[in-house]
Design a protein around this motif. Sequence first.
Motif, PDB file in Angstrom:
ATOM      1  N   PRO A  74       0.810  -1.227   0.000  1.00  0.00           N
ATOM      2  CA  PRO A  74       0.000   0.000   0.000  1.00  0.00           C
ATOM      3  C   PRO A  74       0.841   1.275   0.000  1.00  0.00           C
ATOM      4  O   PRO A  74       0.510   2.230  -0.713  1.00  0.00           O
ATOM      5  CB  PRO A  74      -0.839  -0.135   1.272  1.00  0.00           C
ATOM      6  N   GLN A  75       1.927   1.318   0.783  1.00  0.00           N
ATOM      7  CA  GLN A  75       2.716   2.549   0.844  1.00  0.00           C
ATOM      8  C   GLN A  75       3.393   2.844  -0.492  1.00  0.00           C
ATOM      9  O   GLN A  75       3.495   4.006  -0.895  1.00  0.00           O
ATOM     10  CB  GLN A  75       3.782   2.462   1.947  1.00  0.00           C
ATOM     11  N   GLU A 107     -10.494  -3.294   1.305  1.00  0.00           N
ATOM     12  CA  GLU A 107     -11.115  -1.979   1.483  1.00  0.00           C
ATOM     13  C   GLU A 107     -10.073  -0.885   1.674  1.00  0.00           C
ATOM     14  O   GLU A 107     -10.205   0.217   1.137  1.00  0.00           O
ATOM     15  CB  GLU A 107     -12.072  -2.022   2.673  1.00  0.00           C
ATOM     16  N   ALA A 108      -9.033  -1.174   2.453  1.00  0.00           N
ATOM     17  CA  ALA A 108      -8.000  -0.165   2.707  1.00  0.00           C
ATOM     18  C   ALA A 108      -7.269   0.200   1.416  1.00  0.00           C
ATOM     19  O   ALA A 108      -6.946   1.377   1.189  1.00  0.00           O
ATOM     20  CB  ALA A 108      -7.018  -0.680   3.756  1.00  0.00           C
ATOM     21  N   TYR A 109      -7.018  -0.801   0.564  1.00  0.00           N
ATOM     22  CA  TYR A 109      -6.317  -0.522  -0.691  1.00  0.00           C
ATOM     23  C   TYR A 109      -7.192   0.329  -1.608  1.00  0.00           C
ATOM     24  O   TYR A 109      -6.711   1.283  -2.238  1.00  0.00           O
ATOM     25  CB  TYR A 109      -5.941  -1.826  -1.387  1.00  0.00           C
ATOM     26  N   PHE A 110      -8.483   0.017  -1.681  1.00  0.00           N
ATOM     27  CA  PHE A 110      -9.387   0.829  -2.497  1.00  0.00           C
ATOM     28  C   PHE A 110      -9.423   2.270  -1.997  1.00  0.00           C
ATOM     29  O   PHE A 110      -9.533   3.213  -2.787  1.00  0.00           O
ATOM     30  CB  PHE A 110     -10.791   0.228  -2.496  1.00  0.00           C
ATOM     31  N   GLN A 111      -9.340   2.459  -0.699  1.00  0.00           N
ATOM     32  CA  GLN A 111      -9.356   3.812  -0.154  1.00  0.00           C
ATOM     33  C   GLN A 111      -8.126   4.594  -0.606  1.00  0.00           C
ATOM     34  O   GLN A 111      -8.212   5.785  -0.936  1.00  0.00           O
ATOM     35  CB  GLN A 111      -9.408   3.760   1.382  1.00  0.00           C
ATOM     36  N   ILE A 112      -6.972   3.931  -0.628  1.00  0.00           N
ATOM     37  CA  ILE A 112      -5.746   4.583  -1.121  1.00  0.00           C
ATOM     38  C   ILE A 112      -5.918   5.008  -2.574  1.00  0.00           C
ATOM     39  O   ILE A 112      -5.545   6.126  -2.967  1.00  0.00           O
ATOM     40  CB  ILE A 112      -4.540   3.633  -0.963  1.00  0.00           C
ATOM     41  N   GLY A 116      -6.070   8.828  -4.128  1.00  0.00           N
ATOM     42  CA  GLY A 116      -5.081   9.189  -5.136  1.00  0.00           C
ATOM     43  C   GLY A 116      -5.676   9.621  -6.456  1.00  0.00           C
ATOM     44  O   GLY A 116      -4.963   9.702  -7.461  1.00  0.00           O
ATOM     45  N   ALA A 117      -6.973   9.907  -6.493  1.00  0.00           N
ATOM     46  CA  ALA A 117      -7.687  10.440  -7.668  1.00  0.00           C
ATOM     47  C   ALA A 117      -7.975   9.386  -8.737  1.00  0.00           C
ATOM     48  O   ALA A 117      -8.401   9.714  -9.841  1.00  0.00           O
ATOM     49  CB  ALA A 117      -6.932  11.624  -8.288  1.00  0.00           C
ATOM     50  N   VAL A 118      -7.776   8.096  -8.424  1.00  0.00           N
ATOM     51  CA  VAL A 118      -8.148   7.041  -9.367  1.00  0.00           C
ATOM     52  C   VAL A 118      -9.666   6.981  -9.457  1.00  0.00           C
ATOM     53  O   VAL A 118     -10.360   7.027  -8.430  1.00  0.00           O
ATOM     54  CB  VAL A 118      -7.585   5.680  -8.897  1.00  0.00           C
ATOM     55  N   ASN A 119     -10.203   6.891 -10.676  1.00  0.00           N
ATOM     56  CA  ASN A 119     -11.661   6.855 -10.830  1.00  0.00           C
ATOM     57  C   ASN A 119     -12.155   5.712 -11.714  1.00  0.00           C
ATOM     58  O   ASN A 119     -13.345   5.626 -12.032  1.00  0.00           O
ATOM     59  CB  ASN A 119     -12.192   8.191 -11.360  1.00  0.00           C
ATOM     60  N   ARG A 120     -11.220   4.842 -12.128  1.00  0.00           N
ATOM     61  CA  ARG A 120     -11.619   3.686 -12.951  1.00  0.00           C
ATOM     62  C   ARG A 120     -10.740   2.506 -12.576  1.00  0.00           C
ATOM     63  O   ARG A 120      -9.521   2.647 -12.450  1.00  0.00           O
ATOM     64  CB  ARG A 120     -11.461   4.013 -14.439  1.00  0.00           C
ATOM     65  N   LEU A 121     -11.365   1.341 -12.408  1.00  0.00           N
ATOM     66  CA  LEU A 121     -10.628   0.125 -12.067  1.00  0.00           C
ATOM     67  C   LEU A 121     -10.873  -0.932 -13.131  1.00  0.00           C
ATOM     68  O   LEU A 121     -11.996  -1.097 -13.617  1.00  0.00           O
ATOM     69  CB  LEU A 121     -11.063  -0.425 -10.707  1.00  0.00           C
ATOM     70  N   SER A 122      -9.811  -1.646 -13.489  1.00  0.00           N
ATOM     71  CA  SER A 122      -9.913  -2.731 -14.455  1.00  0.00           C
ATOM     72  C   SER A 122      -9.490  -4.025 -13.771  1.00  0.00           C
ATOM     73  O   SER A 122      -8.326  -4.185 -13.384  1.00  0.00           O
ATOM     74  CB  SER A 122      -9.008  -2.454 -15.663  1.00  0.00           C
ATOM     75  N   PHE A 123     -10.447  -4.937 -13.593  1.00  0.00           N
ATOM     76  CA  PHE A 123     -10.199  -6.187 -12.878  1.00  0.00           C
ATOM     77  C   PHE A 123      -9.872  -7.319 -13.849  1.00  0.00           C
ATOM     78  O   PHE A 123     -10.660  -7.622 -14.747  1.00  0.00           O
ATOM     79  CB  PHE A 123     -11.431  -6.591 -12.065  1.00  0.00           C
ATOM     80  N   GLY A 124      -8.719  -7.942 -13.637  1.00  0.00           N
ATOM     81  CA  GLY A 124      -8.356  -9.115 -14.426  1.00  0.00           C
ATOM     82  C   GLY A 124      -9.016 -10.351 -13.846  1.00  0.00           C
ATOM     83  O   GLY A 124      -8.405 -11.085 -13.067  1.00  0.00           O
ATOM     84  N   VAL A 125     -10.265 -10.592 -14.205  1.00  0.00           N
ATOM     85  CA  VAL A 125     -11.019 -11.728 -13.657  1.00  0.00           C
ATOM     86  C   VAL A 125     -10.725 -12.997 -14.460  1.00  0.00           C
ATOM     87  O   VAL A 125     -10.447 -14.052 -13.896  1.00  0.00           O
ATOM     88  CB  VAL A 125     -12.529 -11.422 -13.653  1.00  0.00           C
ATOM     89  N   GLN A 126     -10.833 -12.904 -15.784  1.00  0.00           N
ATOM     90  CA  GLN A 126     -10.556 -13.971 -16.757  1.00  0.00           C
ATOM     91  C   GLN A 126     -11.599 -15.077 -16.779  1.00  0.00           C
ATOM     92  O   GLN A 126     -11.980 -15.550 -17.846  1.00  0.00           O
ATOM     93  CB  GLN A 126      -9.159 -14.587 -16.555  1.00  0.00           C
ATOM     94  N   SER A 127     -12.085 -15.506 -15.622  1.00  0.00           N
ATOM     95  CA  SER A 127     -13.130 -16.536 -15.581  1.00  0.00           C
ATOM     96  C   SER A 127     -13.763 -16.518 -14.197  1.00  0.00           C
ATOM     97  O   SER A 127     -13.125 -16.097 -13.223  1.00  0.00           O
ATOM     98  CB  SER A 127     -12.537 -17.918 -15.856  1.00  0.00           C
ATOM     99  N   PHE A 128     -15.009 -16.974 -14.121  1.00  0.00           N
ATOM    100  CA  PHE A 128     -15.657 -17.174 -12.819  1.00  0.00           C
ATOM    101  C   PHE A 128     -15.760 -18.662 -12.494  1.00  0.00           C
ATOM    102  O   PHE A 128     -16.663 -19.091 -11.784  1.00  0.00           O
ATOM    103  CB  PHE A 128     -17.037 -16.525 -12.815  1.00  0.00           C
TER     104      PHE A 128
END
Length: 383
Positions: A74-75, A107-112, A116-128
């Motif tokens: 995180p740091q 949750e703590a990482y998402f808060q960072i 930090g002004a991030v407004n879009r996340l791209s998740f590498g899911v690949q499969s469920f």
Amino acid sequence: MVKKRWGVYVHIPFCRKKCFYCDFPSYAGREGDREEYTRALCREIRSQGSSYRLRWGDPATIYIGGGTPTSLPPQCMKDILDALSETFPPAKGREFTVECNPGTVDEAYFQILREGAVNRLSFGVQSFDDRLLQAIGRIHTAGEAAAAVRMARKAGFDNLSLDLMYGLPGQTMADLERSVQQALELAPQHLSIYGLQVEEHTVFWDRRERGELNLPDDEEAERMYDYMTSVLPAHGYARYEISNFARPGFASRHNLAYWQDVPYLGLGAAAHSYLDGRRWESEADLSRYMDQAKRGIRPIHPEEEMTDAVAMEEFCFLALRTAAGISRRRFAEKFGQELDRVYEGAIREMVRKGLLADKGDSVYLTELGMKFGNLVFEAFLLT
């Protein structure tokens, strides 16, 4: 200062585990280098980023990719976001994406990221499908992927993208349908769907060479492709690029910029840049990158200058990946030649075969052309 549309890409070359299909420049097992790499990267952000911002103004998009950016402590992530915010002050309307592996966030990482002004996340899911996730070397489970997406929404992110793959070893149509339906239930704004490509220097390449890779046959892979390209638009996801679908207003502006010949600055080991009509790659070797950055040496390797013919080919290949296709006007502005003067025969032949459509300013792939894009790209080769 001449304001110009441009973007920034930041490369994080660390992973907890290298996926079996991945040939990207990334390292597993080098956790001890993450702090030093962060310091080197932050120096580069401040020096190079400031220089280009003075010339061109604020970038329209920022994208942190990898590797697995969220495998950083995180740091380290906070330090990088701080360096980016100091160099490129948060701007209204900017798209700021970070790639996430569902097995590396909380949750703590998402808060960072939010701070930090991030407004879009791209998740590498690949499969469920947990069986398939294990088979391709992913570190997360289907349940963790779904939980991460819900957690991101709770943290305030309202622009989420999911990556899925088809043509995986042992994957069936039923497997794919279940994964797509689970992705749809999570209601992301954006979906990227990629067919497995077996690349050299990967675990899968070695397994295929030994005859140990059980892939779906071509007919099954084509059925998977057809399923996705029909079901996603039916659920409100417009196809704006060969592998990408989005709800209205949520196409990835950063990735669109690559396909639209927009300049970008790459920061970090192995990052590519395209600025002032030139291309270069940052030093890919992690140790050399950090050593050169520490000594104040700019760790880049200029690429060979492209001939006009190669530049035209690349312009067309990239533009044709998008639903909008090639703009005759932009081609003429860039090269000082009419598109039809250079490619009249190729356009006519591809239209005749039903792979291209030609309307007004635009020449673009048809649905059939999207499926057999390589045939069209081959027709646009000049060299």
